[in-house]
Scaffold this motif. Structure first.
Motif, short mmCIF file in Angstrom:
data_model
loop_
_atom_site.label_atom_id
_atom_site.label_comp_id
_atom_site.label_asym_id
_atom_site.label_seq_id
_atom_site.Cartn_x
_atom_site.Cartn_y
_atom_site.Cartn_z
N ARG A 125 0.90 -1.21 0.06
CA ARG A 125 0.15 -0.23 -0.02
C ARG A 125 0.81 1.25 -0.05
N LEU A 126 1.82 1.32 0.81
CA LEU A 126 2.80 2.58 0.89
C LEU A 126 3.48 2.50 -0.39
N ALA A 127 3.94 1.38 -1.16
CA ALA A 127 4.71 1.64 -2.54
C ALA A 127 3.73 2.42 -3.46
N ARG A 128 2.33 1.75 -3.24
CA ARG A 128 1.44 2.20 -4.42
C ARG A 128 1.18 3.87 -4.07
N THR A 129 1.56 4.52 -2.91
CA THR A 129 1.33 6.01 -2.94
C THR A 129 2.55 6.70 -3.30
N GLY A 130 3.68 5.68 -4.05
CA GLY A 130 4.87 6.24 -4.39
C GLY A 130 5.74 6.66 -3.06
N ASN A 131 5.60 5.82 -2.25
CA ASN A 131 6.37 6.13 -0.97
C ASN A 131 5.78 7.41 -0.22
N GLN A 132 4.81 7.79 -0.45
CA GLN A 132 4.47 9.42 -0.36
C GLN A 132 3.16 9.25 0.62
N ALA A 133 2.84 8.46 1.56
CA ALA A 133 1.54 8.27 2.22
C ALA A 133 0.98 9.58 2.84
N GLU A 134 1.76 10.25 3.56
CA GLU A 134 1.25 11.42 4.14
C GLU A 134 0.77 12.54 2.90
N THR A 135 1.53 12.28 1.86
CA THR A 135 0.94 13.56 0.62
C THR A 135 -0.11 12.89 0.18
N GLN A 136 -0.40 11.40 -0.02
CA GLN A 136 -1.74 11.06 -0.62
C GLN A 136 -2.78 11.22 0.47
N ALA A 137 -2.40 11.06 1.61
CA ALA A 137 -3.49 11.31 2.82
C ALA A 137 -4.08 12.72 2.66
N ARG A 138 -3.12 13.43 2.63
CA ARG A 138 -3.55 14.92 2.68
C ARG A 138 -4.33 15.22 1.45
N GLN A 139 -4.06 14.90 0.12
CA GLN A 139 -4.95 14.90 -1.11
C GLN A 139 -6.33 14.26 -0.75
N LEU A 140 -6.32 13.02 -0.32
CA LEU A 140 -7.55 12.29 0.19
C LEU A 140 -8.54 13.31 0.99
N LEU A 141 -7.98 13.56 2.21
CA LEU A 141 -8.86 14.41 3.05
C LEU A 141 -9.26 15.45 2.43
N ASP A 142 -8.37 16.35 1.55
CA ASP A 142 -8.71 17.41 0.69
C ASP A 142 -9.99 17.28 -0.12
#
Ligand code: ADP
Ligand code: MG
Length: 234
Positions: A125-142
């Motif tokens: 799951r982490l790899a599929r965020t491009g190792n950018q879990a926090e960045t993707q989390a921020r995008q999703l919450l937004d």
């Protein structure tokens, strides 16, 4: 019906294929028998049925939390009912996002930490965020319209609608092949419910995640590509 979306990493392998599934809880006289499911990658299936018809039992079977009495379950090309418990847990962490009826958010974690949690439990799951879990989390919450000043708050301080959208973001992060949702809209009014579903399905489409959503509320069927009914005696 819409186009059969195909997923780059799974080709034409069905997201979900079940055959002859049944399950008996202790104390039940008759096994509950479930209709066969065929769900293509990227498609959205709605399963409706009255309370007690076995919707949550079926989702627990598909998530590999319980094993069928008969029948088999193929998810993304893997026969999960033949896996040992540890391998089922691994498969679930890597490939399934679950939205529970009561959300099951971790109460002492912030909204952001709840959303990134699946990436701490699964390297895939982490790899599929491009190792950018926090960045993707921020995008999703937004994208799910959680105001930025709520992201670091404990989730128990969010409204029910916001908690539900945090639960959706947690299911979506790291683009799992399959998202399972168990009546997560029952606490919402009609407008919020429709808005939530549209958003969830749009974001799932972007990550090419298949969605299997159960509810007693048939009026939700219009949002989905396919639907199946569970009967009282399912
Ligand atoms: P739904 O989600 O559609 O309301 P469930 O899957 O929760 O239906 O329940 C289907 C049937 O299985 C019901 O008769 C219910 O009482 C029974 N059941 C569900 N969970 C359990 C359990 N943990 N132990 C025993 N019986 C259960
Ligand atoms: Mg239920």
């Amino acid at each position: 019906m819409r186009n059969k979306a195909t997923q780059a990493d799974t080709g034409d392998i069905p997201a979900v294929q079940t055959r002859g599934l049944s399950f008996t809880w202790p104390g039940q006289q008759q096994p509950m028998a479930f209709p066969d499911i065929d769900l293509n990658p990227g498609d959205h299936l709605f399963i409706h049925g009255p309370s007690g018809s076995g919707k949550s039992t079926l989702l627990n079977l598909l998530a590999g939390m319980i094993l069928p009495g008969a029948g088999d379950i193929h998810l993304l090309g893997t026969r999960i009912d033949a896996l040992r418990a540890g391998a089922r847990d691994r498969f679930r962490a890597d490939h399934i996002g679950v939205i529970f009826q009561q959300f099951n958010l971790v109460p002492y974690l912030s909204a952001l930490a709840n959303v990134t949690l699946p990436c701490r439990l699964s390297a895939q799951r982490l790899a599929r965020t491009g190792n950018q879990a926090e960045t993707q989390a921020r995008q999703l919450l937004d994208q799910l319209a959680i105001p930025e000043d709520h992201w670091h708050r404990g989730v128990t301080r969010l409204s029910i609608g916001q908690q539900q959208r945090v639960a959706a973001a947690r299911a979506l992060i790291g683009a799992p092949g399959l998202i399972l949702a168990d009546e997560p809209t029952s606490a919402l009014d009609t407008d919020n419910r429709d808005r939530f579903l549209d958003l969830l399905l749009k974001l799932a489409e972007r990550s090419r995640s298949s969605v299997l959503f159960v509810s007693h509320d048939r009026s939700l069927a219009q949002h989905f590509h396919q639907q199946i009914a569970l009967g009282e005696s399912a």
